[in-house]
Design a protein around this motif. Structure first.
Motif, short mmCIF file in Angstrom:
data_model
loop_
_atom_site.label_atom_id
_atom_site.label_comp_id
_atom_site.label_asym_id
_atom_site.label_seq_id
_atom_site.Cartn_x
_atom_site.Cartn_y
_atom_site.Cartn_z
N VAL A 1 -6.30 16.53 110.89
CA VAL A 1 -6.31 15.25 111.62
C VAL A 1 -5.60 14.17 110.81
O VAL A 1 -4.85 13.36 111.36
N HIS A 2 -5.82 14.16 109.50
CA HIS A 2 -5.11 13.19 108.65
C HIS A 2 -3.60 13.35 108.82
O HIS A 2 -2.87 12.36 108.94
N ARG A 3 -3.14 14.59 108.87
CA ARG A 3 -1.70 14.85 109.03
C ARG A 3 -1.24 14.42 110.43
O ARG A 3 -0.15 13.85 110.58
N GLY B 1 -15.14 24.88 104.24
CA GLY B 1 -13.68 24.94 104.25
C GLY B 1 -13.12 24.50 105.59
O GLY B 1 -12.10 23.80 105.66
N LEU B 2 -13.79 24.88 106.68
CA LEU B 2 -13.39 24.44 108.01
C LEU B 2 -13.50 22.93 108.14
O LEU B 2 -12.63 22.27 108.71
N PHE B 3 -14.56 22.35 107.59
CA PHE B 3 -14.73 20.89 107.58
C PHE B 3 -13.51 20.25 106.91
O PHE B 3 -12.92 19.30 107.43
N SER B 4 -13.12 20.78 105.75
CA SER B 4 -11.96 20.24 105.02
C SER B 4 -10.67 20.43 105.80
O SER B 4 -9.83 19.53 105.88
N LEU B 5 -10.51 21.60 106.40
CA LEU B 5 -9.29 21.90 107.16
C LEU B 5 -9.14 20.95 108.35
O LEU B 5 -8.06 20.40 108.59
N VAL B 6 -10.21 20.73 109.08
CA VAL B 6 -10.18 19.81 110.22
C VAL B 6 -9.82 18.41 109.75
O VAL B 6 -8.98 17.73 110.34
N THR B 7 -10.45 17.98 108.66
CA THR B 7 -10.19 16.64 108.13
C THR B 7 -8.72 16.48 107.72
O THR B 7 -8.07 15.49 108.05
N LYS C 1 -1.74 6.37 110.76
CA LYS C 1 -2.43 5.48 111.71
C LYS C 1 -3.94 5.63 111.53
O LYS C 1 -4.42 6.61 110.96
N ASP C 2 -4.69 4.67 112.04
CA ASP C 2 -6.15 4.73 111.97
C ASP C 2 -6.69 5.73 112.99
O ASP C 2 -6.16 5.86 114.10
N LEU C 3 -7.75 6.40 112.61
CA LEU C 3 -8.44 7.32 113.52
C LEU C 3 -9.19 6.51 114.56
O LEU C 3 -9.97 5.61 114.20
N PRO C 4 -8.98 6.77 115.85
CA PRO C 4 -9.74 6.05 116.87
C PRO C 4 -11.24 6.32 116.69
O PRO C 4 -11.65 7.45 116.50
N THR C 5 -12.02 5.28 116.74
CA THR C 5 -13.47 5.41 116.58
C THR C 5 -14.13 5.22 117.93
O THR C 5 -13.98 4.17 118.55
N ARG C 6 -14.83 6.26 118.36
CA ARG C 6 -15.54 6.15 119.64
C ARG C 6 -16.76 5.25 119.45
O ARG C 6 -17.44 5.32 118.45
N GLN C 7 -17.01 4.40 120.44
CA GLN C 7 -18.11 3.44 120.37
C GLN C 7 -19.06 3.66 121.53
O GLN C 7 -18.65 4.09 122.60
N ALA C 8 -20.30 3.35 121.30
CA ALA C 8 -21.29 3.34 122.37
C ALA C 8 -21.70 1.89 122.61
O ALA C 8 -21.58 1.04 121.72
N ALA C 9 -22.19 1.61 123.79
CA ALA C 9 -22.56 0.24 124.14
C ALA C 9 -23.70 -0.27 123.25
O ALA C 9 -23.80 -1.45 122.97
N HIS D 1 -16.94 2.54 110.81
CA HIS D 1 -16.00 3.57 110.34
C HIS D 1 -16.13 4.82 111.20
O HIS D 1 -17.21 5.13 111.69
N PRO D 2 -15.03 5.55 111.37
CA PRO D 2 -15.12 6.79 112.14
C PRO D 2 -15.96 7.85 111.42
O PRO D 2 -16.07 7.84 110.19
N SER D 3 -16.52 8.75 112.20
CA SER D 3 -17.32 9.84 111.64
C SER D 3 -16.61 11.17 111.89
O SER D 3 -15.54 11.20 112.52
N PHE D 4 -17.21 12.25 111.44
CA PHE D 4 -16.61 13.56 111.66
C PHE D 4 -16.56 13.90 113.14
O PHE D 4 -15.64 14.57 113.59
N SER D 5 -17.52 13.41 113.91
CA SER D 5 -17.47 13.66 115.35
C SER D 5 -16.24 12.99 115.97
O SER D 5 -15.65 13.53 116.91
N ASP D 6 -15.83 11.84 115.46
CA ASP D 6 -14.60 11.20 115.93
C ASP D 6 -13.39 12.05 115.56
O ASP D 6 -12.42 12.15 116.32
N THR D 7 -13.44 12.65 114.38
CA THR D 7 -12.36 13.53 113.93
C THR D 7 -12.24 14.73 114.86
O THR D 7 -11.14 15.10 115.29
N LEU D 8 -13.37 15.36 115.18
CA LEU D 8 -13.35 16.51 116.09
C LEU D 8 -12.87 16.11 117.48
O LEU D 8 -12.11 16.83 118.11
N ALA D 9 -13.31 14.95 117.97
CA ALA D 9 -12.88 14.48 119.28
C ALA D 9 -11.37 14.27 119.31
O ALA D 9 -10.69 14.64 120.27
#
Length: 140
Positions: free
Chosen positions: A80-82, A71-77, A87-95, A101-109
């Protein structure tokens, strides 16, 4: 085991089985592809929220916490959608790894960056419009 970066687009042979012998192979593959999204959700909730890693000693405690964490996973999602307001969710990138596509860690960040206290998380992408929106962020 993850894919070897040098073999992008190539996969190891896998057997996809089905107990219904009349199911066409294309349908079995389609079900497998649909199932992948569910598997990713469970892996992300396991990694970031601790689903199935609870240290309780009773089955009843695990039965109570797992639905709460999902439920917390859904609530966070949803929160953040709201906050993104279309707008698009910023996707963190590594070199060394480019994500399509963004992941849940991007959502939490994103949530931490926009809703946490600046002294704790280092600032915001935008300031809440009112104390109410700030309070909603704190609930998450």
């Amino acid at each position: 085991m993850g894919p070897d970066p040098g073999s992008l687009g190539k996969f190891e042979a896998q057997a996809l089985l089905c107990t219904d012998l009349d199911t066409p192979p294309e349908q079995i593959v389609a079900w497998f592809v649909l199932r992948w999204q569910v598997e990713v959700t469970f892996e992300e909730s396991r990694r970031h929220l601790g689903v199935e890693t609870q240290r309780q000693w009773s089955d009843l405690a695990i039965l109570r916490t797992t639905p709460a964490l999902l439920g917390l996973f859904s609530l966070v999602t949803l929160l953040v959608h709201r906050l993104l307001q279309g707008k698009d969710l910023p996707t963190r990138q590594a070199a060394w790894y480019q994500k399509a596509h963004p992941s849940f860690s991007d959502t939490l960040a994103f949530l931490r960056y926009n809703c946490g206290p600046p002294e704790l998380f280092g600032g915001r992408l935008h300031r809440p419009r009112s104390w109410k929106s700030h309070a909603v962020c704190w609930i998450a």
